[in-house]
Design a protein around this motif. Structure first.
Motif, PDB file in Angstrom:
ATOM      1  N   TYR A  39       0.843  -0.959   0.113  1.00 35.97           N
ATOM      2  CA  TYR A  39       0.105   0.024   0.227  1.00 35.97           C
ATOM      3  C   TYR A  39       0.897   1.271   0.094  1.00 35.97           C
ATOM      4  O   TYR A  39       2.059   0.977   0.441  1.00 35.97           O
ATOM      5  N   ARG A  66      -3.954   3.236  -0.115  1.00 33.67           N
ATOM      6  CA  ARG A  66      -4.419   2.599  -1.500  1.00 33.67           C
ATOM      7  C   ARG A  66      -3.465   1.475  -1.902  1.00 33.67           C
ATOM      8  O   ARG A  66      -1.957   1.525  -1.771  1.00 33.67           O
ATOM      9  N   LEU A  67      -4.261   0.505  -2.370  1.00 32.75           N
ATOM     10  CA  LEU A  67      -3.642  -0.734  -2.828  1.00 32.75           C
ATOM     11  C   LEU A  67      -2.774  -0.538  -3.896  1.00 32.75           C
ATOM     12  O   LEU A  67      -3.317  -0.321  -4.940  1.00 32.75           O
ATOM     13  N   LEU A  71       3.765   0.930   3.096  1.00 35.55           N
ATOM     14  CA  LEU A  71       3.403  -0.081   3.613  1.00 35.55           C
ATOM     15  C   LEU A  71       3.084  -1.357   3.348  1.00 35.55           C
ATOM     16  O   LEU A  71       2.397  -1.604   2.353  1.00 35.55           O
TER      17      LEU A  71
END
Lengths: 115, 109
Positions: free
Chosen positions: A35, A44-45, A90
């Motif tokens: 992310y 957001r992926l 992340l």
């Protein structure tokens, strides 16, 4: 304890450089995720993977690629870094194909600055 | 957008008070999760509530889910300064999570 380790806490790279962000988990999780997190936009992926050598695009895959050669390691690659890729990145992992009670386990994040 | 929306965006309370954060989403869910993020760190999973559950407790946390309204709330009772963090709800998709934008909670000692 389950651990997800991201190789760098802070990175500064120049525009146009190829950047590798590494993530390693030690609990034999099938699923791994990358992310990015930006103020006001939440998480957001970018990409996810549910098995070795498998990858699926998330919501914002443009400008990124990934590699999963081993189950425990999931790498995010910025082919040619740009300033709009400055962000917190992340990594997360989970046991189940469909998320179970454990939820996701996150790494501590890598704050990337592209200058 | 498939993301949820947390409300309020920011919340400031005195230590000992209760904090309530809300989350709305747009599509059907299998379950909904809440996470906490300390400043500049990764997210930590707090609690998961399934679509057939209405309420769940974990220590000082209480989560409710109303699938008819497509909303959930997280209540932190008897807040502490250490609860200061951002809180996110996450809706489970086919095989990944969609996160909201978070509520920034500040607990004043």
């Amino acid at each position: 304890d389950v651990k997800v380790t991201q190789s760098s806490r802070y990175l500064v790279k120049r525009t146009g450089e190829k950047v590798f962000l590494e993530c390693v988990q030690d609990m034999d999780h099938e699923n791994m995720f990358w992310y990015r997190q930006d103020p006001g936009l939440g998480l957001r992926l970018i990409y996810f993977s549910y098995d070795v050598k498998m990858k699926e695009k998330g919501d914002i895959p443009e400008g990124y690629s990934v590699s999963r050669e081993k189950k425990e390691r999931f790498s995010l690659i910025l082919e040619s870094a740009s300033t709009n890729q400055t962000s917190m990145y992340l990594c997360a992992s989970s046991y189940f194909y469909r998320t179970g009670e454990d939820g996701y386990t996150f790494g501590s994040g890598t704050r990337l600055t592209v200058v | 957008s498939q993301q949820g929306e947390e409300d309020p965006q920011a919340l400031s309370i005195q230590e000992g008070e209760n904090a309530t954060m809300n989350c709305s989403y747009k599509t059907s869910i299998n379950n909904l999760q809440w996470y906490r993020q300390n400043s500049g760190r990764g997210l930590v999973h707090l609690i998961l509530i399934r679509s057939n559950e209405r309420e769940k407790h974990s220590g000082r946390l209480r989560v409710t889910l109303d699938t008819s309204k497509k909303s959930s709330s997280l209540l932190i009772t008897a807040s502490r300064a250490a609860d200061t963090a951002s809180y996110f709800c996450a809706r489970t998709g086919a095989n990944n999570l969609f996160f909201g934008t978070g509520t920034r909670l500040t607990v004043i000692p």
